[in-house]
Design a protein around this motif. Structure first.
Motif, PDB file in Angstrom:
ATOM      1  N   GLY A  82     -13.613   1.267   0.818  1.00 48.23           N
ATOM      2  CA  GLY A  82     -12.405   1.734   0.143  1.00 48.23           C
ATOM      3  C   GLY A  82     -11.134   1.122   0.693  1.00 48.23           C
ATOM      4  N   LEU A  83     -11.108   0.751   1.981  1.00 49.50           N
ATOM      5  CA  LEU A  83      -9.931   0.119   2.560  1.00 49.50           C
ATOM      6  C   LEU A  83      -9.669  -1.239   1.929  1.00 49.50           C
ATOM      7  CD1 LEU A  83     -10.437   0.977   6.340  1.00 49.50           C
ATOM      8  CD2 LEU A  83      -8.827   2.024   4.760  1.00 49.50           C
ATOM      9  N   LYS A 107       0.403   8.685  -4.026  1.00 55.59           N
ATOM     10  CA  LYS A 107      -0.700   9.359  -3.341  1.00 55.59           C
ATOM     11  C   LYS A 107      -1.814   9.714  -4.309  1.00 55.59           C
ATOM     12  CE  LYS A 107       2.037  11.322   0.446  1.00 55.59           C
ATOM     13  NZ  LYS A 107       2.468  12.554   1.155  1.00 55.59           N
ATOM     14  N   ASN A 112      -4.018   6.774  -4.667  1.00 58.11           N
ATOM     15  CA  ASN A 112      -4.917   6.608  -3.530  1.00 58.11           C
ATOM     16  C   ASN A 112      -6.115   7.552  -3.613  1.00 58.11           C
ATOM     17  OD1 ASN A 112      -3.654   4.535  -1.995  1.00 58.11           O
ATOM     18  ND2 ASN A 112      -2.051   5.967  -1.399  1.00 58.11           N
ATOM     19  N   SER A 160      -8.492  -0.776  -1.651  1.00 61.64           N
ATOM     20  CA  SER A 160      -7.077  -0.408  -1.686  1.00 61.64           C
ATOM     21  C   SER A 160      -6.183  -1.638  -1.561  1.00 61.64           C
ATOM     22  CB  SER A 160      -6.752   0.576  -0.563  1.00 61.64           C
ATOM     23  OG  SER A 160      -7.398   1.811  -0.783  1.00 61.64           O
ATOM     24  N   ASP A 161      -6.571  -2.565  -0.687  1.00 60.96           N
ATOM     25  CA  ASP A 161      -5.821  -3.819  -0.565  1.00 60.96           C
ATOM     26  C   ASP A 161      -5.854  -4.590  -1.881  1.00 60.96           C
ATOM     27  OD1 ASP A 161      -5.149  -3.390   2.054  1.00 60.96           O
ATOM     28  OD2 ASP A 161      -6.762  -4.619   2.882  1.00 60.96           O
ATOM     29  N   LEU A 219       1.969   2.611  -3.463  1.00 62.64           N
ATOM     30  CA  LEU A 219       1.037   3.259  -4.384  1.00 62.64           C
ATOM     31  C   LEU A 219       1.207   4.778  -4.298  1.00 62.64           C
ATOM     32  CD1 LEU A 219      -2.260   1.252  -3.794  1.00 62.64           C
ATOM     33  CD2 LEU A 219      -0.727   1.086  -5.748  1.00 62.64           C
ATOM     34  N   LEU A 251       0.825  -1.207   0.000  1.00 61.77           N
ATOM     35  CA  LEU A 251       0.000   0.000   0.000  1.00 61.77           C
ATOM     36  C   LEU A 251       0.860   1.259   0.000  1.00 61.77           C
ATOM     37  CD1 LEU A 251      -2.832  -0.952   2.516  1.00 61.77           C
ATOM     38  CD2 LEU A 251      -3.100  -0.497   0.078  1.00 61.77           C
ATOM     39  N   VAL A 271      -6.315  -3.391  -4.948  1.00 64.06           N
ATOM     40  CA  VAL A 271      -5.516  -2.708  -5.959  1.00 64.06           C
ATOM     41  C   VAL A 271      -4.028  -2.924  -5.690  1.00 64.06           C
ATOM     42  CG1 VAL A 271      -4.906  -0.451  -6.906  1.00 64.06           C
ATOM     43  CG2 VAL A 271      -7.293  -0.998  -6.432  1.00 64.06           C
ATOM     44  N   ALA A 272      -3.655  -2.853  -4.418  1.00 62.57           N
ATOM     45  CA  ALA A 272      -2.251  -3.056  -4.066  1.00 62.57           C
ATOM     46  C   ALA A 272      -1.783  -4.450  -4.457  1.00 62.57           C
ATOM     47  CB  ALA A 272      -2.050  -2.832  -2.572  1.00 62.57           C
ATOM     48  N   ILE A 288      -8.450   6.186  -6.221  1.00 60.59           N
ATOM     49  CA  ILE A 288      -9.178   5.021  -5.726  1.00 60.59           C
ATOM     50  C   ILE A 288     -10.422   5.466  -4.964  1.00 60.59           C
ATOM     51  CG2 ILE A 288      -9.092   3.108  -4.075  1.00 60.59           C
ATOM     52  CD1 ILE A 288      -6.169   2.710  -4.901  1.00 60.59           C
ATOM     53  N   GLY A 289     -10.265   6.508  -4.125  1.00 61.12           N
ATOM     54  CA  GLY A 289     -11.413   7.015  -3.382  1.00 61.12           C
ATOM     55  C   GLY A 289     -12.534   7.478  -4.295  1.00 61.12           C
TER      56      GLY A 289
END
Length: 274
Positions: free
Chosen positions: A205-206, A51, A54, A209-210, A49, A46, A212-213, A57-58
């Protein structure tokens, strides 16, 4: 007020279902499962990635949740299948994940809303199987709530028990349902809708994010992206199974009884997985 019956007085099948629901809802393990698959703790990735990624992504998660809200309100009252065919939604999500793996982050604005819609369909199938009437707006919004229950992190806002999170999310979904009942429609710009979407996005979203990472790891290609999406789908199907199992048991035994037994089981030390 009478005391709730002991756990042993629940039907054996319901007792087992409750125990499984506690396991799924109190111990979400999406990042751990990704780490097992990829061989690298996802939390480390994470930080790699950008900023800007990120922030994007939001924005994408919010768009996907809004799409999910539209689906939940408009189209989840179709005729139910005889049993929840969640495997097909997982297959479709795997296909979109494979495409995303080929094209990388650039494919996410297309892939994430599709995957979210497939996931919502699978969640709806589980809801129907557990006795939910999806002609009711409350039941359809309960499907959308599932996206808010799939993460557990060391953060005050999200590291809370299922019932605490559900109470917070239900406050917003109840307001949206009341709006739909009064107006015959849901205004996406209304404050109650904005609050609901923001709360779901902050949690969902958390996990995204995982996801996508993990998809950004060099060891993962198109095949890896498909597998990550299947894990992603399976994760939320487990959450949905727990969520709608509890709603079914609450209808049968009463909310206070189920919540008391849930708290008792959640307080027990976790068993070591075999």
């Amino acid at each position: 007020m009478s005391a709730a019956p002991p756990l042993s007085q629940l039907l054996p099948a319901d007792r087992t279902a409750l125990q499984l629901a506690v396991k799924h809802l109190e111990n979400p393990n999406f990042a751990a499962r990704l780490a097992d698959y990829a061989g690298v703790p996802v939390n480390r990735v994470l930080g790699l990635l950008p900023k800007a990624a990120n922030r994007q992504i939001g924005t994408m998660v919010r768009s996907a949740v809004m799409k999910g809200l539209d689906v939940a309100i408009d189209t989840l009252d179709d005729e139910p299948p005889p049993a929840p065919a969640t495997w097909f939604s997982s297959f479709l999500a795997g296909v979109t994940g494979g495409v995303s793996g080929l094209f990388g982050f650039a494919a996410l604005p297309v892939e994430l809303p599709l995957t979210t819609t497939f996931m919502l369909r699978a969640i709806a199938a589980i809801a129907r199987h557990e006795g939910e009437d999806l002609s009711r707006i409350e039941a359809r919004l309960a499907c959308l709530e599932v996206f808010a229950f799939g993460t557990k992190r060391d953060m005050d806002k999200v590291d809370m028990g299922y019932y605490a999170a559900r109470a917070l999310i239900s406050k917003y979904t109840n307001d949206v349902a009341a709006m739909a009942f009064e107006r015959g429609a849901v205004d996406a710009s209304a404050p109650v809708v904005t609050s609901l979407v923001s709360e779901i996005v902050s949690r969902f979203g958390l996990v995204v994010s995982d996801k996508v990472a993990a998809g950004a790891l060099p060891v993962l290609g198109a095949l890896g992206g498909a597998t990550v999406n299947v894990i992603f789908m399976d994760h939320f199907q487990r959450i949905a199974q727990g969520h709608f199992t509890l709603r079914r048991l609450e209808r049968a035994y009463g909310p206070s009884t189920v919540r008391m037994h849930y708290a008792e089981l959640a307080a027990r030390p976790p068993r070591i997985a075999s």
